[in-house]
Design a protein around this motif. Structure first.
Motif, PDB file in Angstrom:
ATOM      1  N   ASP A 108      37.580  47.945  58.547  1.00  0.00           N
ATOM      2  CA  ASP A 108      38.503  48.023  57.415  1.00  0.00           C
ATOM      3  C   ASP A 108      37.819  47.787  56.077  1.00  0.00           C
ATOM      4  OD1 ASP A 108      40.658  48.395  59.198  1.00  0.00           O
ATOM      5  OD2 ASP A 108      40.783  46.229  59.526  1.00  0.00           O
ATOM      6  N   ARG A 109      36.509  47.689  56.060  1.00  0.00           N
ATOM      7  CA  ARG A 109      35.778  47.381  54.833  1.00  0.00           C
ATOM      8  C   ARG A 109      35.057  48.620  54.296  1.00  0.00           C
ATOM      9  NH1 ARG A 109      34.388  41.821  54.052  1.00  0.00           N
ATOM     10  NH2 ARG A 109      35.289  40.469  55.662  1.00  0.00           N
ATOM     11  N   PRO A 110      34.972  48.786  52.971  1.00  0.00           N
ATOM     12  CA  PRO A 110      34.192  49.897  52.417  1.00  0.00           C
ATOM     13  C   PRO A 110      32.697  49.703  52.625  1.00  0.00           C
ATOM     14  CG  PRO A 110      35.023  48.496  50.652  1.00  0.00           C
ATOM     15  CD  PRO A 110      35.682  48.030  51.917  1.00  0.00           C
ATOM     16  N   PHE A 111      32.258  48.453  52.768  1.00  0.00           N
ATOM     17  CA  PHE A 111      30.865  48.170  53.071  1.00  0.00           C
ATOM     18  C   PHE A 111      30.817  47.042  54.095  1.00  0.00           C
ATOM     19  CE2 PHE A 111      26.994  45.584  52.175  1.00  0.00           C
ATOM     20  CZ  PHE A 111      26.077  46.484  52.700  1.00  0.00           C
ATOM     21  N   ALA A 112      30.247  47.316  55.246  1.00  0.00           N
ATOM     22  CA  ALA A 112      30.111  46.326  56.307  1.00  0.00           C
ATOM     23  C   ALA A 112      28.638  46.238  56.702  1.00  0.00           C
ATOM     24  CB  ALA A 112      30.975  46.694  57.511  1.00  0.00           C
ATOM     25  N   TYR A 113      28.288  45.110  57.283  1.00  0.00           N
ATOM     26  CA  TYR A 113      26.892  44.905  57.648  1.00  0.00           C
ATOM     27  C   TYR A 113      26.828  43.973  58.851  1.00  0.00           C
ATOM     28  CZ  TYR A 113      27.891  40.785  54.821  1.00  0.00           C
ATOM     29  OH  TYR A 113      28.483  39.666  54.303  1.00  0.00           O
ATOM     30  N   GLY A 114      25.689  43.994  59.493  1.00  0.00           N
ATOM     31  CA  GLY A 114      25.490  43.150  60.659  1.00  0.00           C
ATOM     32  C   GLY A 114      24.045  43.176  61.088  1.00  0.00           C
ATOM     33  N   PHE A 115      23.785  42.590  62.263  1.00  0.00           N
ATOM     34  CA  PHE A 115      22.416  42.472  62.747  1.00  0.00           C
ATOM     35  C   PHE A 115      22.445  42.361  64.265  1.00  0.00           C
ATOM     36  CE2 PHE A 115      18.200  40.535  63.228  1.00  0.00           C
ATOM     37  CZ  PHE A 115      17.471  41.259  62.287  1.00  0.00           C
ATOM     38  N   ARG A 142      31.658  53.188  53.732  1.00  0.00           N
ATOM     39  CA  ARG A 142      32.804  54.080  53.896  1.00  0.00           C
ATOM     40  C   ARG A 142      33.424  54.359  52.535  1.00  0.00           C
ATOM     41  NH1 ARG A 142      34.968  53.134  59.484  1.00  0.00           N
ATOM     42  NH2 ARG A 142      33.517  51.681  60.460  1.00  0.00           N
ATOM     43  N   HIS A 143      33.758  55.640  52.310  1.00  0.00           N
ATOM     44  CA  HIS A 143      34.439  56.029  51.073  1.00  0.00           C
ATOM     45  C   HIS A 143      35.314  57.242  51.373  1.00  0.00           C
ATOM     46  CE1 HIS A 143      35.238  56.521  46.813  1.00  0.00           C
ATOM     47  NE2 HIS A 143      34.907  57.800  46.916  1.00  0.00           N
ATOM     48  N   GLY A 144      36.621  57.054  51.336  1.00  0.00           N
ATOM     49  CA  GLY A 144      37.526  58.149  51.661  1.00  0.00           C
ATOM     50  C   GLY A 144      37.272  58.653  53.074  1.00  0.00           C
ATOM     51  N   PRO A 145      37.060  59.967  53.239  1.00  0.00           N
ATOM     52  CA  PRO A 145      36.807  60.509  54.581  1.00  0.00           C
ATOM     53  C   PRO A 145      35.350  60.393  55.022  1.00  0.00           C
ATOM     54  CG  PRO A 145      36.869  62.301  53.010  1.00  0.00           C
ATOM     55  CD  PRO A 145      37.174  61.033  52.228  1.00  0.00           C
ATOM     56  N   GLY A 171      25.755  60.201  59.457  1.00  0.00           N
ATOM     57  CA  GLY A 171      26.720  60.531  58.424  1.00  0.00           C
ATOM     58  C   GLY A 171      27.909  61.233  59.051  1.00  0.00           C
ATOM     59  N   VAL A 172      29.147  60.826  58.657  1.00  0.00           N
ATOM     60  CA  VAL A 172      30.365  61.334  59.287  1.00  0.00           C
ATOM     61  C   VAL A 172      31.376  61.696  58.200  1.00  0.00           C
ATOM     62  CG1 VAL A 172      32.180  60.880  60.980  1.00  0.00           C
ATOM     63  CG2 VAL A 172      29.964  59.758  61.220  1.00  0.00           C
ATOM     64  N   ARG A 173      32.123  62.770  58.444  1.00  0.00           N
ATOM     65  CA  ARG A 173      33.240  63.117  57.578  1.00  0.00           C
ATOM     66  C   ARG A 173      34.469  63.425  58.422  1.00  0.00           C
ATOM     67  NH1 ARG A 173      36.453  66.588  54.724  1.00  0.00           N
ATOM     68  NH2 ARG A 173      36.549  66.241  52.470  1.00  0.00           N
ATOM     69  N   GLN A 174      35.587  62.812  58.090  1.00  0.00           N
ATOM     70  CA  GLN A 174      36.845  63.091  58.783  1.00  0.00           C
ATOM     71  C   GLN A 174      37.414  64.394  58.245  1.00  0.00           C
ATOM     72  OE1 GLN A 174      39.768  59.980  58.501  1.00  0.00           O
ATOM     73  NE2 GLN A 174      41.067  60.852  60.102  1.00  0.00           N
ATOM     74  N   VAL A 175      37.670  65.362  59.148  1.00  0.00           N
ATOM     75  CA  VAL A 175      38.140  66.675  58.727  1.00  0.00           C
ATOM     76  C   VAL A 175      39.583  66.929  59.140  1.00  0.00           C
ATOM     77  CG1 VAL A 175      35.827  67.669  58.733  1.00  0.00           C
ATOM     78  CG2 VAL A 175      37.195  67.734  60.831  1.00  0.00           C
ATOM     79  N   ALA A 176      40.136  66.079  59.989  1.00  0.00           N
ATOM     80  CA  ALA A 176      41.534  66.155  60.402  1.00  0.00           C
ATOM     81  C   ALA A 176      41.966  64.758  60.809  1.00  0.00           C
ATOM     82  CB  ALA A 176      41.723  67.151  61.553  1.00  0.00           C
ATOM     83  N   GLU A 177      43.236  64.602  61.135  1.00  0.00           N
ATOM     84  CA  GLU A 177      43.746  63.267  61.447  1.00  0.00           C
ATOM     85  C   GLU A 177      42.992  62.615  62.585  1.00  0.00           C
ATOM     86  OE1 GLU A 177      47.948  61.044  62.704  1.00  0.00           O
ATOM     87  OE2 GLU A 177      47.888  63.218  62.431  1.00  0.00           O
ATOM     88  N   ARG A 178      42.551  63.398  63.562  1.00  0.00           N
ATOM     89  CA  ARG A 178      41.889  62.841  64.735  1.00  0.00           C
ATOM     90  C   ARG A 178      40.552  63.521  65.022  1.00  0.00           C
ATOM     91  NH1 ARG A 178      45.309  59.948  68.441  1.00  0.00           N
ATOM     92  NH2 ARG A 178      47.414  59.685  67.612  1.00  0.00           N
ATOM     93  N   VAL A 179      39.916  64.083  63.996  1.00  0.00           N
ATOM     94  CA  VAL A 179      38.660  64.809  64.198  1.00  0.00           C
ATOM     95  C   VAL A 179      37.652  64.403  63.125  1.00  0.00           C
ATOM     96  CG1 VAL A 179      37.554  67.051  64.431  1.00  0.00           C
ATOM     97  CG2 VAL A 179      39.933  66.767  65.155  1.00  0.00           C
ATOM     98  N   TRP A 180      36.400  64.136  63.558  1.00  0.00           N
ATOM     99  CA  TRP A 180      35.319  63.778  62.647  1.00  0.00           C
ATOM    100  C   TRP A 180      34.094  64.636  62.963  1.00  0.00           C
ATOM    101  CZ3 TRP A 180      38.812  60.640  64.788  1.00  0.00           C
ATOM    102  CH2 TRP A 180      39.479  59.711  63.973  1.00  0.00           C
TER     103      TRP A 180
END
Length: 244
Positions: A108-115, A142-145, A171-180
């Motif tokens: 749920d974050r625009p920028f997340a990080y971990g290790f 994350r930014h928009g889709p 790199g990922v872009r959401q192109v439909a409600e349930r498709v990336w």
């Protein structure tokens, strides 16, 4: 990390014999709810290429992953690989133990990080060093889709050789409600103190598509091509994801 039950059914014929990858996976830092278990089943198949440093050139790799989220910021997972060559020889691949430390609520974050800290023990048929530790930073934007994930991993063989640099980018872009739609780039530059020449580096590029079939079931498809002679010529993957 998302809780998955993954089915990797296909790695198309490949021709490389130098560096390689035992799995094609980018970690985005999302984990399950505290107290929950994850079961992830990996299936790889290859011909005339490698399933990791020394896994069979012509055969199947089955890897079972069991994860447990201990807190909103921590998950531990164990990987148990088994390989079978097409000639009929079957052998175990030791184990991997991964600890993930992430910022809570990464999805749920625009920028997340971990290790990630991953300890592995595998025979020479899987890896050049019996014991190794991998340190894997996780950066997730994350930014928009759009979504961009970077894993600049470094592996430290224990008792043999120096650390190697093997980053991965998705790199990922959401192109439909349930498709990336996505692009993944897996890289292996060799030892940090003695990097490989460009022709000796491994670079595997994937085009991917993800479908959310139900709230708990997803499907990931990928087709990859090696960009150097040290990479698998062609590779494919199918991932079936089930959230528990």
């Amino acid at each position: 990390m998302r809780r998955l039950l993954r089915l990797l059914l296909l790695l198309l014929p490949v021709s490389a014999s130098a560096a390689g990858f035992d799995e094609f996976q980018v970690f985005d830092g999302r984990i399950g709810e505290p107290g929950s278990f994850d079961l992830n089943q990996h299936f790889n198949a290859g011909r005339r290429g490698r399933l990791g440093e020394g896994a069979p050139r012509n055969g199947l790799l089955l890897e079972t992953e069991i994860g447990y989220a201990t807190a909103p910021w921590h998950e531990v997972a164990v990987y148990i690989p088994v390989a079978r060559e097409f000639s009929g020889d079957t052998f175990g691949g030791g184990f991997k133990l991964r600890n993930s430390f992430v910022v809570p609520g990464a999805g749920d974050r625009p920028f997340a990080y971990g290790f990630d800290v991953e300890l592995r023990h595998q025979s020479y048929r899987f890896a050049e060093a019996d014991w190794a530790v991998t340190l894997r930073p996780i950066l997730d934007l994350r930014h928009g889709p759009w979504q961009l994930i970077l894993n600049p991993a470094v592996e430290f063989p224990l008792g043999r050789g120096g650390p190697s640099f093997a980053p991965a980018l998705r790199g990922v872009r959401q192109v439909a409600e349930r498709v990336w739609l996505g692009v993944e780039h897996y890289m292996e530059f060799g030892r940090i103190d003695r990097p490989e020449a460009p022709r000796g580096q491994a670079h595997q590029l994937f085009v991917t598509v993800d479908f959310r079939l139900t709230e708990k079931v997803g499907l990931h498809l990928g087709l990859g091509h090696g960009l150097t002679h040290a990479s698998d010529r062609w590779a494919g993957k199918v991932i079936l994801s089930v959230d528990f």
